[in-house]
Design a protein around this motif. Structure first.
Motif, mmCIF file in Angstrom:
data_model
loop_
_atom_site.group_PDB
_atom_site.id
_atom_site.type_symbol
_atom_site.label_atom_id
_atom_site.label_comp_id
_atom_site.label_asym_id
_atom_site.label_seq_id
_atom_site.Cartn_x
_atom_site.Cartn_y
_atom_site.Cartn_z
ATOM 1 N N TRP A 103 -11.582 10.862 -2.434
ATOM 2 C CA TRP A 103 -10.820 9.639 -2.677
ATOM 3 C C TRP A 103 -10.374 9.440 -4.124
ATOM 4 C CZ3 TRP A 103 -13.368 6.655 -6.188
ATOM 5 C CH2 TRP A 103 -14.732 6.895 -6.343
ATOM 6 N N THR A 104 -10.887 10.210 -5.057
ATOM 7 C CA THR A 104 -10.620 9.939 -6.472
ATOM 8 C C THR A 104 -9.171 10.192 -6.877
ATOM 9 O OG1 THR A 104 -11.413 12.146 -7.019
ATOM 10 C CG2 THR A 104 -13.002 10.346 -7.197
ATOM 11 N N ASP A 105 -8.582 11.265 -6.369
ATOM 12 C CA ASP A 105 -7.183 11.559 -6.728
ATOM 13 C C ASP A 105 -6.256 10.445 -6.257
ATOM 14 O OD1 ASP A 105 -7.845 13.964 -7.908
ATOM 15 O OD2 ASP A 105 -7.514 15.121 -6.071
ATOM 16 N N GLU A 106 -6.444 10.018 -5.029
ATOM 17 C CA GLU A 106 -5.576 8.997 -4.469
ATOM 18 C C GLU A 106 -5.759 7.650 -5.180
ATOM 19 O OE1 GLU A 106 -3.924 8.428 -0.071
ATOM 20 O OE2 GLU A 106 -6.086 8.101 -0.220
ATOM 21 N N ARG A 164 -4.192 7.692 -8.608
ATOM 22 C CA ARG A 164 -2.733 7.627 -8.482
ATOM 23 C C ARG A 164 -2.285 6.185 -8.223
ATOM 24 N NH1 ARG A 164 -2.042 11.835 -5.470
ATOM 25 N NH2 ARG A 164 -2.491 10.774 -3.519
ATOM 26 N N PHE A 165 -2.990 5.474 -7.340
ATOM 27 C CA PHE A 165 -2.648 4.084 -7.056
ATOM 28 C C PHE A 165 -2.840 3.207 -8.291
ATOM 29 C CE2 PHE A 165 -3.896 4.743 -2.317
ATOM 30 C CZ PHE A 165 -2.716 5.441 -2.105
ATOM 31 N N LEU A 166 -3.915 3.448 -9.018
ATOM 32 C CA LEU A 166 -4.161 2.685 -10.245
ATOM 33 C C LEU A 166 -3.069 2.957 -11.280
ATOM 34 C CD1 LEU A 166 -8.033 3.044 -10.597
ATOM 35 C CD2 LEU A 166 -6.757 0.960 -10.068
ATOM 36 N N PHE A 194 0.022 -2.508 0.459
ATOM 37 C CA PHE A 194 -0.558 -3.024 -0.790
ATOM 38 C C PHE A 194 -0.033 -2.231 -1.980
ATOM 39 C CE2 PHE A 194 -3.957 -3.031 -4.002
ATOM 40 C CZ PHE A 194 -3.965 -4.384 -4.293
ATOM 41 N N ILE A 195 0.105 -0.937 -1.823
ATOM 42 C CA ILE A 195 0.623 -0.095 -2.904
ATOM 43 C C ILE A 195 2.131 -0.306 -3.052
ATOM 44 C CG2 ILE A 195 0.818 2.272 -3.755
ATOM 45 C CD1 ILE A 195 -2.104 1.085 -3.476
ATOM 46 N N TYR A 196 2.837 -0.375 -1.923
ATOM 47 C CA TYR A 196 4.289 -0.523 -1.961
ATOM 48 C C TYR A 196 4.735 -1.916 -2.400
ATOM 49 C CZ TYR A 196 4.295 3.831 0.732
ATOM 50 O OH TYR A 196 4.118 5.115 1.159
ATOM 51 N N ALA A 197 3.824 -2.855 -2.493
ATOM 52 C CA ALA A 197 4.166 -4.211 -2.952
ATOM 53 C C ALA A 197 4.384 -4.254 -4.462
ATOM 54 C CB ALA A 197 3.066 -5.187 -2.560
#
Length: 174
Positions: free
Chosen positions: A51-54, A57-59, A135-138
């Motif tokens: 989960w760390t890469d994803e 990236r989101f952060l 949530f990311i696309y917002a």
């Protein structure tokens, strides 16, 4: 009138920009810790975390959008200034800056529109995290709208300076 409008926009934009930069800074710290955690688990313990890469990236996405209003307000963005520097008249520079900010606003509007369309289509879940991609696309439509307010403030400031630099007039104090 322009000075009071600029002050009003500044009362909204400055706290939003500061808050965004603080949250973005906290996200940078969190992202650094997550990446270091991934390095430790992958190379020292031989058990990579999925989960760390994803998450990093989101952060990074949110961090960039959160800091953009402050960067725009402080003129810290990358710029090619050769045309501005070629103009000898200050009033001409102010008018060119108004045009540049209007072009930025048009770009932000396109970005907001396509970001919103992407948000509407993004009902899936993230690959390795229990997060809806909405949530990311917002981030683009919401946070670019805040940046749009910053561009309006910059236009008002440039117009105020343009009017203040009129021949035979004094610069009004803020």
């Amino acid at each position: 009138m322009l000075a009071s409008l600029e002050k009003g926009l500044s009362r909204v934009n400055a706290p939003l920009a500061r808050l965004g930069s603080w949250i973005g800074g906290a996200m940078l710290v969190a992202m650094t810790v997550i990446v270091l955690l991934q390095v430790v688990f992958r190379y020292l313990l031989g058990m990579p975390l999925s989960w760390t890469d994803e998450l990093s990236r989101f952060l990074m996405i949110y961090m960039a959008y959160l800091c953009l209003p402050l960067i725009y307000l402080q003129d810290k963005n990358i710029a090619m200034t050769f045309l501005l520097e070629a103009l000898k008249q200050r009033r001409g520079r102010h008018l060119l800056m108004v045009v540049i900010h209007i072009l930025a606003i048009l770009t932000f509007c396109v970005w907001i529109k396509f970001g919103y369309d992407f948000f509407l289509r993004g009902g899936s879940r993230a690959d390795s995290l229990p997060i809806s991609m909405r949530f990311i696309y917002a981030a683009p439509p919401i946070l670019m709208t805040i940046t749009l307010l910053s561009a309006f403030q910059k236009i008002v400031a440039e117009l105020r300076l343009f009017m203040a630099d009129a021949p035979g007039e004094q610069t009004p104090a803020l």
